[in-house]
Structures are given as C-alpha cells and as structure tokens.
Design a protein around this motif. Sequence first.
Motif, mmCIF file in Angstrom:
data_model
loop_
_atom_site.group_PDB
_atom_site.id
_atom_site.type_symbol
_atom_site.label_atom_id
_atom_site.label_comp_id
_atom_site.label_asym_id
_atom_site.label_seq_id
_atom_site.Cartn_x
_atom_site.Cartn_y
_atom_site.Cartn_z
ATOM 1 N N TYR A 420 0.898 -1.082 0.093
ATOM 2 C CA TYR A 420 0.088 0.082 0.122
ATOM 3 C C TYR A 420 0.754 1.124 -0.074
ATOM 4 C CZ TYR A 420 -3.365 -3.477 1.234
ATOM 5 O OH TYR A 420 -4.322 -4.532 1.576
ATOM 6 N N ASN A 421 1.917 1.293 -0.924
ATOM 7 C CA ASN A 421 2.940 2.308 -0.780
ATOM 8 C C ASN A 421 2.253 3.744 -0.960
ATOM 9 O OD1 ASN A 421 2.811 1.610 -3.318
ATOM 10 N ND2 ASN A 421 5.080 2.292 -3.731
ATOM 11 N N GLN A 422 1.242 3.523 -2.024
ATOM 12 C CA GLN A 422 0.803 5.028 -2.376
ATOM 13 C C GLN A 422 0.128 5.518 -1.339
ATOM 14 O OE1 GLN A 422 0.806 6.064 -5.796
ATOM 15 N NE2 GLN A 422 2.566 4.471 -6.020
ATOM 16 N N THR A 423 -0.519 4.835 -0.689
ATOM 17 C CA THR A 423 -1.295 5.519 0.761
ATOM 18 C C THR A 423 -0.352 5.762 1.805
ATOM 19 O OG1 THR A 423 -3.334 3.927 0.083
ATOM 20 C CG2 THR A 423 -3.180 4.947 2.370
ATOM 21 N N LEU A 424 0.486 4.900 2.274
ATOM 22 C CA LEU A 424 1.513 5.090 3.189
ATOM 23 C C LEU A 424 2.597 6.203 2.979
ATOM 24 C CD1 LEU A 424 1.220 1.458 4.696
ATOM 25 C CD2 LEU A 424 0.306 3.629 5.253
ATOM 26 N N ALA A 425 3.119 6.337 1.756
ATOM 27 C CA ALA A 425 4.483 7.167 1.571
ATOM 28 C C ALA A 425 4.064 8.451 2.059
ATOM 29 C CB ALA A 425 4.689 7.086 -0.045
ATOM 30 N N PRO A 426 2.935 9.160 1.896
ATOM 31 C CA PRO A 426 2.768 10.364 2.240
ATOM 32 C C PRO A 426 2.605 10.471 3.988
ATOM 33 C CG PRO A 426 1.133 9.817 0.557
ATOM 34 C CD PRO A 426 1.895 8.880 0.761
ATOM 35 N N VAL A 427 1.992 9.208 4.445
ATOM 36 C CA VAL A 427 2.024 9.374 5.685
ATOM 37 C C VAL A 427 3.484 9.414 6.467
ATOM 38 C CG1 VAL A 427 1.210 7.902 7.847
ATOM 39 C CG2 VAL A 427 -0.255 8.110 5.969
ATOM 40 N N LEU A 428 4.373 8.538 5.890
ATOM 41 C CA LEU A 428 5.612 8.423 6.591
ATOM 42 C C LEU A 428 6.421 9.874 6.057
ATOM 43 C CD1 LEU A 428 7.636 6.896 7.936
ATOM 44 C CD2 LEU A 428 8.398 5.683 5.792
ATOM 45 N N LEU A 429 6.197 10.276 5.029
ATOM 46 C CA LEU A 429 6.827 11.558 4.695
ATOM 47 C C LEU A 429 6.404 12.686 5.692
ATOM 48 C CD1 LEU A 429 6.893 11.344 0.716
ATOM 49 C CD2 LEU A 429 9.004 11.172 2.396
ATOM 50 N N GLU A 430 5.309 12.820 5.898
ATOM 51 C CA GLU A 430 4.676 13.633 6.776
ATOM 52 C C GLU A 430 5.435 13.584 8.381
ATOM 53 O OE1 GLU A 430 0.784 14.476 9.401
ATOM 54 O OE2 GLU A 430 0.364 13.647 7.266
#
Length: 790
Positions: A420-430
């Motif tokens: 689910y990298n499309q969903t989780l990448a922004p969460v981690l970057l934040e």
Amino acid sequence: MDLNSASTIVLQVLTQATSQDTAVLKPAEEQLKQWETQPFFYSVLLNIFTNHSLDVNVRWLAVLYFKNGIDRYWRRVAPHALSEEEKTTLRAGLIANFNEPVNQIATQISVLIAKVARVDCPRQWPELIPTLLESVKVQDDLQQHRALLTLYHVTKTLASKRLAADRKLFYDLTSGIYSFACSLWNHHTDTFLQQICTGDETGATNSLERTLLSLKVLRKLTVHGFVEPHWNAEVMGFLHAVFERLKQFLECSRSIRAENLCRDRVEKTIILFTKVLLDFLDQHPFSFTSLIQRSLEFAVSYVFTEAGEGIVFEQFIVQCMNLIKMIVKNYAYKPSKNIEDSSPETLEAHKIKTAFFTYPTLMEICRRLVTHYFLLTKEELTMWEEDPEGFTVEETGGDSWKYSLRPCTEVLFIDIFHEYNQTLAPVLLEMVHSLQGSTNVEDTNAILIKDAVYNAVGLAAYELFDSVDFDQWFKNQLLAELQVSHNRYKPIRRRVIWLIGQWISVKFKSDLRPVLYETICNLLQDQDLVVRIETATTLKLTVDDFEFRTDQFLPYLESMFTLLFKLLQEVTECDTKMHVLHVLSCVIERVNIQIQPYVGCLVQYLPLLWKQSEEHNMLRCAILTTLIHLVQGLGADSKNLYPFLLPVIQLSTDVTQPPHVYLLEDGLELWLVTLENSPCLTPELLRIFQNMSALLELSSENLKNCFKIINAYIFLSSSEFLQMYASVLCQSFCSLLKDITTEGQVQVLKVVENVLKVNPVLGPQMFQPLLPSIFRGIIDGEISMLDKKE
C-alpha cells in the motif's frame, strides 16, 4: 529361556547401563546392543517399563531402547525385523492400559506408540484409535490424560505422512473422530473456565492441560484432515469458535496472577489458538477467505488499538502480526494484472482485504508500528550500555520474524508498505517533515521517535525512491545530525549512518561519496562502540556497491584501514570480530594492490587472532577469507606471509583434522590464490601437497579447486613437483577415474594433458600406468559412437 528369566537378566544389565561408572556402563551397553536383534527382547523391555515398581531410570532406559528398536526393526523389510507374532503381542501390550505415573516416561510411551502407528495404523492396528477414544472418555484423571497425550502424538505422526494413500487414510480417520474431538475440546475448555472462575487452581491446571492436548489434536485434524475444509460446517464452526475462545483466554490471563501455576499454560494455549489460524491460512488460503475479515479485525484491534492494552504479551503480538502479514502478502489473494485471469476466490479475498485496509486503518497501523513498536525499549537501551557488542548482533534474517518482536514488526512494516505504498508514503513523509532539524538532546522520547521514523525510511528505501530526494536530505539534514557528538544523541548517529547504508544502493549521488567517506572516518572514531560498529557496516555496503569508484576512496584508505584495524582489536566477541573482518576483507578486495602499504599491522595481528580463535571455527573462516583477499592484494609479496600462511593452509585442508569440516572450502581457495601469486615453488609449498591425495579420495564438490591447485603446481615447477608427487598423483587419478562423472574424468585428463605439454620428458614416464586405461576408454568410446551411427 522363558520371559521371566530373560526379564531378570535384561533388568540386571539395564540397571548396570544406568551406572555412572564407565567400567560398568560400557559392557552393559555392548550387551544390550547384541540383544537388539534377539527374538522377544522388546517383549521383555515392555514388561520392564510397564512395571511401575522398578527404578525410574531403568524404566526410562527400557523405553528408549524400545523406541529406537521401532525405528530399526519394526518394518517388515528391515534386517532382523521383529516377527509378526511378537509385534501383535507388543501392540496389545502398549495399549493395555494408560496409567503411567511418570510424565517423562508417559511422553516417551506416547511417542513410541505413534511410531508404531505410523507403520501399522490402521491396517495392522485397527483397534488403536477406538481404544484411545474410549480411554479418553473414562473418569480416571491419569488414564484420561495419558490416553489424550497418546492420541495427540498418534494424530501428529499420521498427519505428517505425505503419500496419497496415507493422506486418504488420514482424511477417513479425521471424518470419523472430528465431531468427538470438537466436543472433547469444548468440554475441557468450559470446565477450565468454570474452575478458574471459582478459584479451583488445581482442577483448573488439570483441565487446562487437557484443553491444550485436545486443541493440539484438533489443530492437526483441522489443518491436515480435509481436502476442502470450507465445505465442512464443523471445521468452520471450530475456526470461528477459536476467536471467541481467544477473547475468553486473553481476559482470563488478565485476571490470573503472575505467580499462578496456570498463567504460563494459559499463554501457551493462546499461542496455540493463533497457530491453528496461521497453519490453516498457510495450508488452505481459499478456505480461509471467510475468516479474513474476522482475523484482520481481531489482530488489528489487539495489536494496534487500545483494546489490547494490559492484555497482550510479546509472543501473542508476534503471532497476530504474522497473521496480518500472511494475509497481506498471500499470493492466493492477489489478482493477476489481467483481472479476467484471476479466479473468483482470489477476487473475493482481494475485495475483503481492500475493504478492510482503508486509509484510516492503514494510517493507524503505520503510525503505531513506527511510533510504538519501532521504539528502542528500556531493555535494548540497557543492553546498549552494558553489552554493546551483544546489542549490535541483531536477531535478523532467516525466520527470526516468526518468533521475535523487532524483526516481526519490521517485516510487517515492509510488506504493508510495499502493498500500500501509494497510501502510506505520504504518511511516512509527513512524519519525516515533522522532525526537521536536530532534536533536543535532553528529550529522550523525541530522540527515540526520530530513531524509529528514520528506521522506517531505511526499511522502505526502495518504495520511497520517487518520493524522497535523499541527496538533498543527506546534505541539508543528515550530515548535521551526524556531527552532534553528545552522548545522548548516539541513537541518532547510529541510526543515520545505518540509514545511509540502506539508501546507498538505492539513490545516492556519486559526487557525494567523498563527503560520506570523510563522515565515516569521523564516525569510526566515535566515542560509542555501537556507532563505530554500525559505521563499519555502512562502509562495507558503500564499498560493495555497484557505483563504487576506487579513485574516490583512495585518499581515505589509510585512515579507514587503520581505524577498522583498531576496531577489530578493540571488539572482543567472536561474531563482532567476524563482522569487522568481513568489512576489512571487502575493502582489501575492492582496492586490490593499492592496499599494500597499509596491511603491515593486520599481517602482524592475524596470527595472534588465529591462535586465539582455536575454538571458533566460524571466526577462522572469516580469517581465511581475509587472507584470500590479502594475498590477492599483495601479489608476489605475499611470500612474506608464508611462515603464517602455509601452516594455516596445511591445517585447513588436512582431512584428518576436525576443523577441516568448516575450513576446507576457504582453505582450498586460499591455497589456490597463494599458488597463483607465488613467484616460485618453495619447499614449504611443496610439502603441503601431501594433503592432496586424501582430498582427491573425498571426491567432493571441492574436486574442481583441487584440480586447479594441481595445475598451478605443474605450471609453477613441473620437474620438482612431478619427481616428488607424480607416483602418488597417478595412483589417485587411477582410482578417481573409476568413480567420477564424465565431467570429472575430463578434468583429470586435462591435468594429465598439462603435464605432458609442460614436461614432455618426465610426463609420459611418470603417468605411464594411467595412459593404457585412458586410451582404452577413448577406443571404447569411439566404438560405441560407431555403433550408434550404424
């Protein structure tokens, strides 16, 4: 001689065999070994170990001899096989009663009954299962427990058989006893829960033991006893009941005091429930489809929400995470790129997964993994201070994620992030953006959070390739973090240098390498040992990378090598020394001959390390690897190492020395490299060839290197070598040609060809005994080829 007289004699010898005095013990063991093949010896053993008035140690030994005899002599086709008449008597005796008072002996009897069942049940022993089921129903506690223990071992053994006919028999057995097994498990489970509520600790302990055994039986029947278990209402009913029982047992464990006898067994039962689900998912992914939703809801609520607080324990968390991971990663639940090619079952499972893993759920899992489970624990921080080398030898790789919490959380994070990298990448970057700038060294919690977030960014490096400008981050933030030298900031220094190691092969500009090398030099002088060891690991990853350029590295080589050598001397644990040696080997291998000016200190230290590592063969393997790269780097100058090098080769390739089991492969490679870099053949180099004939006799996978070594001797000094070893070599080749493959024979002939080319005078003379058989082989080969053509 009748059985009673024989029993007296065997009992006497068994008693002697339990003695601590070797003068008594050895003759007794020899005598028992001779009796193993005698008729009715096992009947005598059965009489002895079922006689509860005899000494426990003697009965224990009798059981073990009986059990070992089943493996050797029970099958009809075995040499000295037991007669059918004796086997019939033994089978009846084994299940005559289930009243063994000693737990350890009871377990061994159950195991040996299962071993007999593997061969004889149900055809020659149809009464076994009915007898066990009847005995499980009796009121006598001891008999009931022993029968249930035996039923478990028999079920476990029969479930492990894999031939189609055996599988069919196990399906038939399962269909006959499944209902009974379910009701038995429910009965014991309900009884336990009632007794724990009323405070009957002794009764609860006994009932829990039966709950555990009946659940073990059900696990084997459920997982291995059905072709398509989802069509069986009882199976699916049991699996759904597992979730209810899990909740009951988790609540129960909360109410039981830590010192209560049941506490440990309750946790064991909880883990067994999760194993039922994991095994069923592994063996029957499509049958598990109707359980996906419930499994995910259950596991996520206990592990990633407040519902689990004060209830869950480490091993349960690991099991729940593994359940989530197996569902997320299961290939049976992944549709093909072309949807029409996917089965309806796959699409159904994928739909359930997609419906569950919504954005809020994924975000919560990700945040909780990083900011809760990734945090260094108090125990880990204490270990860092008290045993820094132990801390660095992390339990990773292999199957450690199945049993240990930290590897388990990291593997789950990687799998979910990949899916689910499309969903989780922004969460981690934040999360990363919220941690800009250096952190207050007094704020331990903030430091641990940053360590955890950086860990996540390192684990997800490949997934974040397009989302993170790592070069800019390295220049603008990470470099500055590495320069904060405060002792409390060491978790960040260690994590950042680790993080760079994770990204070096993913996205790291070549121009930045010199800055990194300078940083590594500084960190190899860090006040903290853990930081220095982690820095050495990143250096290895950097040097071992595809984009490594020697010219960029050379200005830092001297200081790097000196600091690594200092670290090697400083660490004391075998594993850490091996690790640092591998880093040194890697550096030597990559810079090759440019290492020559700097290796003096290492060359002087390795003999001492070799001596110290006499009991540690794996460390000696690491030393051999280092020597291989050293010899290649030193070239002809490696002859100065011969006083140390040649005895090492001698020991490593001597098949009469026990360490050769570990050292042979690397020892042969070192021998070959030494010859390839030798300017001439010294008497000492000639002498170690004495090891070769025994090596050729082994005919192992190392033969290819052996032939290369022989060729190297031939090319170095054929006359000297042949005069000394030709006759021995010729004998070895004669016997070798009979036993090896065509490819091996070709290798032998190439060696002979090299001898004839290099020394046409001595060669034919020395290898004359070998030539007739070679020519005969060629002629026979030509004749057979002609026959085929005709």
